[in-house]
Design an enzyme around this catalytic site. Sequence first.
Site, PDB file in Angstrom:
ATOM      1  N   ASP A   9       0.847  -1.197   0.000  1.00  0.00           N
ATOM      2  CA  ASP A   9       0.000   0.000   0.000  1.00  0.00           C
ATOM      3  C   ASP A   9       0.886   1.251   0.000  1.00  0.00           C
ATOM      4  OD1 ASP A   9       0.992  -0.365   2.591  1.00  0.00           O
ATOM      5  OD2 ASP A   9      -0.829   0.364   3.570  1.00  0.00           O
ATOM      6  N   ASP A  14       6.863   1.309   2.036  1.00  0.00           N
ATOM      7  CA  ASP A  14       6.582   0.309   0.998  1.00  0.00           C
ATOM      8  C   ASP A  14       7.467   0.589  -0.224  1.00  0.00           C
ATOM      9  OD1 ASP A  14       3.570  -0.944   1.735  1.00  0.00           O
ATOM     10  OD2 ASP A  14       3.884   1.101   2.425  1.00  0.00           O
ATOM     11  N   ASN A  36      -2.427   2.571   3.694  1.00  0.00           N
ATOM     12  CA  ASN A  36      -1.868   3.897   3.978  1.00  0.00           C
ATOM     13  C   ASN A  36      -2.684   4.988   3.318  1.00  0.00           C
ATOM     14  OD1 ASN A  36       0.357   3.101   5.476  1.00  0.00           O
ATOM     15  ND2 ASN A  36       1.594   2.762   3.650  1.00  0.00           N
ATOM     16  N   THR A 120       3.029  -5.880   2.807  1.00  0.00           N
ATOM     17  CA  THR A 120       3.443  -4.732   3.619  1.00  0.00           C
ATOM     18  C   THR A 120       2.307  -3.733   3.813  1.00  0.00           C
ATOM     19  OG1 THR A 120       4.350  -3.652   1.653  1.00  0.00           O
ATOM     20  CG2 THR A 120       5.884  -4.955   2.971  1.00  0.00           C
ATOM     21  N   PHE A 161      -0.770  -0.856  12.839  1.00  0.00           N
ATOM     22  CA  PHE A 161      -1.699  -0.364  11.813  1.00  0.00           C
ATOM     23  C   PHE A 161      -2.161  -1.461  10.834  1.00  0.00           C
ATOM     24  CE2 PHE A 161      -2.346   1.408   7.537  1.00  0.00           C
ATOM     25  CZ  PHE A 161      -3.404   2.267   7.785  1.00  0.00           C
ATOM     26  N   ASN A 162      -1.220  -2.149  10.179  1.00  0.00           N
ATOM     27  CA  ASN A 162      -1.615  -3.098   9.111  1.00  0.00           C
ATOM     28  C   ASN A 162      -2.548  -4.190   9.632  1.00  0.00           C
ATOM     29  OD1 ASN A 162      -0.140  -1.820   7.137  1.00  0.00           O
ATOM     30  ND2 ASN A 162       1.674  -3.114   7.407  1.00  0.00           N
ATOM     31  N   HIS A 227       9.798   0.339   8.349  1.00  0.00           N
ATOM     32  CA  HIS A 227       9.064  -0.894   8.675  1.00  0.00           C
ATOM     33  C   HIS A 227       9.050  -1.912   7.523  1.00  0.00           C
ATOM     34  CE1 HIS A 227       7.377   1.209  12.169  1.00  0.00           C
ATOM     35  NE2 HIS A 227       7.019   2.193  11.363  1.00  0.00           N
ATOM     36  N   ASP A 228       8.507  -1.477   6.388  1.00  0.00           N
ATOM     37  CA  ASP A 228       8.239  -2.439   5.314  1.00  0.00           C
ATOM     38  C   ASP A 228       9.515  -2.990   4.691  1.00  0.00           C
ATOM     39  OD1 ASP A 228       5.585  -2.015   5.783  1.00  0.00           O
ATOM     40  OD2 ASP A 228       5.311  -0.610   4.128  1.00  0.00           O
TER      41      ASP A 228
HETATM   42  C1  BDR Z   1       2.924   0.044   8.649  1.00  0.00           C
HETATM   43  O1  BDR Z   1       1.842   0.946   8.413  1.00  0.00           O
HETATM   44  C2  BDR Z   1       2.129   1.782   7.330  1.00  0.00           C
HETATM   45  O2  BDR Z   1       1.977   3.113   7.718  1.00  0.00           O
HETATM   46  C3  BDR Z   1       3.549   1.484   6.885  1.00  0.00           C
HETATM   47  O3  BDR Z   1       3.639   1.509   5.463  1.00  0.00           O
HETATM   48  C4  BDR Z   1       3.812   0.106   7.428  1.00  0.00           C
HETATM   49  O4  BDR Z   1       3.395  -0.890   6.513  1.00  0.00           O
HETATM   50  C5  BDR Z   1       3.596   0.414   9.950  1.00  0.00           C
HETATM   51  O5  BDR Z   1       2.688   0.275  10.994  1.00  0.00           O
HETATM   52 CA    CA Z   2       2.875  -0.389   4.185  1.00  0.00          CA
END
Ligand code: BDR
Ligand code: CA
Length: 324
Positions: A9, A14, A36, A120, A161-162, A227-228
């Site tokens: 996303d 990403d 996102n 991701t 979040f994801n 993160h990703d």
């Molecule tokens: C995740 O949430 C999104 O904001 C980032 O792309 C990452 O995948 C981090 O919590």
């Molecule tokens: Ca992401």
Amino acid sequence: MQKVILDCDPGHDDAMAIMLACKHLDVLGVTTVGGNGYLKNTTRNALQVLDMIGRSDIKVYPGHAGPCTAPLVIADNVHGESGMDGPQLPPPSKPAESKHGVDFIVETVMSTDDVVLVATGPLTNIASALNKEPEIAKRAKGLYIMGGGAYCGNWTAAAEFNIVVDAEAAYKVFHSGMPIYMSGVNLTRQCPVLKEDIETMRGMNKVGKFAAELLDFFAGGGDAHLHDACAVAWLIDPSIVTSAFLHVDIELTGTLTRGMTVTDLRPLQGHTPEADIDLTSKKRWDDAPEDSPFRGKAPNTHVGIRLDFEKFRKLLLDTLRTYE
Ligand code: BDR
Ligand code: CA
């Protein structure tokens, strides 16, 4: 090269994950999901990233616009209105494919041996693909996700979040039997964006400058984490991450903990509450009675615990240097 499908996303981090993957992995296609940002934005962003890095040969297949069971929540507070604010990019050189991302995942995994899925964003497309063709759980070689956290969250105190955006999808995926490699926020917070690295990238080449502009916005002069990119780095070089094979389940009904990746760390806990996770521990702090449902269950997830940041950093910078 390892064959992969990137389900994402984009998203600043990403985009960094895509840059890493396209140099070290055989990317069979990119599927997009609402996360996102809204799907039309994450799809456009994926096309623009691929154009920018000279890989417009890789096709982009839009998947679900949002969770099947709840409204989509986006992270425009983190990624801006476009889902990838910062660099000024020309419109994509070509449109996305008309085939649905979920169909692309199912058809590719069923027709190609040893495909690894990398997710991701929210797990909506992966869960939908499992609903459509449960056999992909056995056919896919593995699923590397950025999502969740071993006892920490970012979107809520308990949830990342994801996962929390589509907790039902995450539940489906974690119960599917697919071999999961989880880069949760406990791992990815070991992977900060450093100001000096942004400047190094800026001076490298066109793609490095693009990465620096993404990270200028993403870090905003403060703290941010890649993160990703961690999920992809782990697949490229397994020595970057030390993991433990543990049971992880998804909380769906908690009033404060919905979307938590409940990670059974009992096999790894040290001898005092102050002790860090002990990866060599042979003791199980599992006090539930033998016949209790709370007793530890069979592991289903390789949980990333420690990240070798210097190795990660070198991989990222060396990779960006190979672009034009
Ligand atoms: C995740 O949430 C999104 O904001 C980032 O792309 C990452 O995948 C981090 O919590
Ligand atoms: Ca992401």
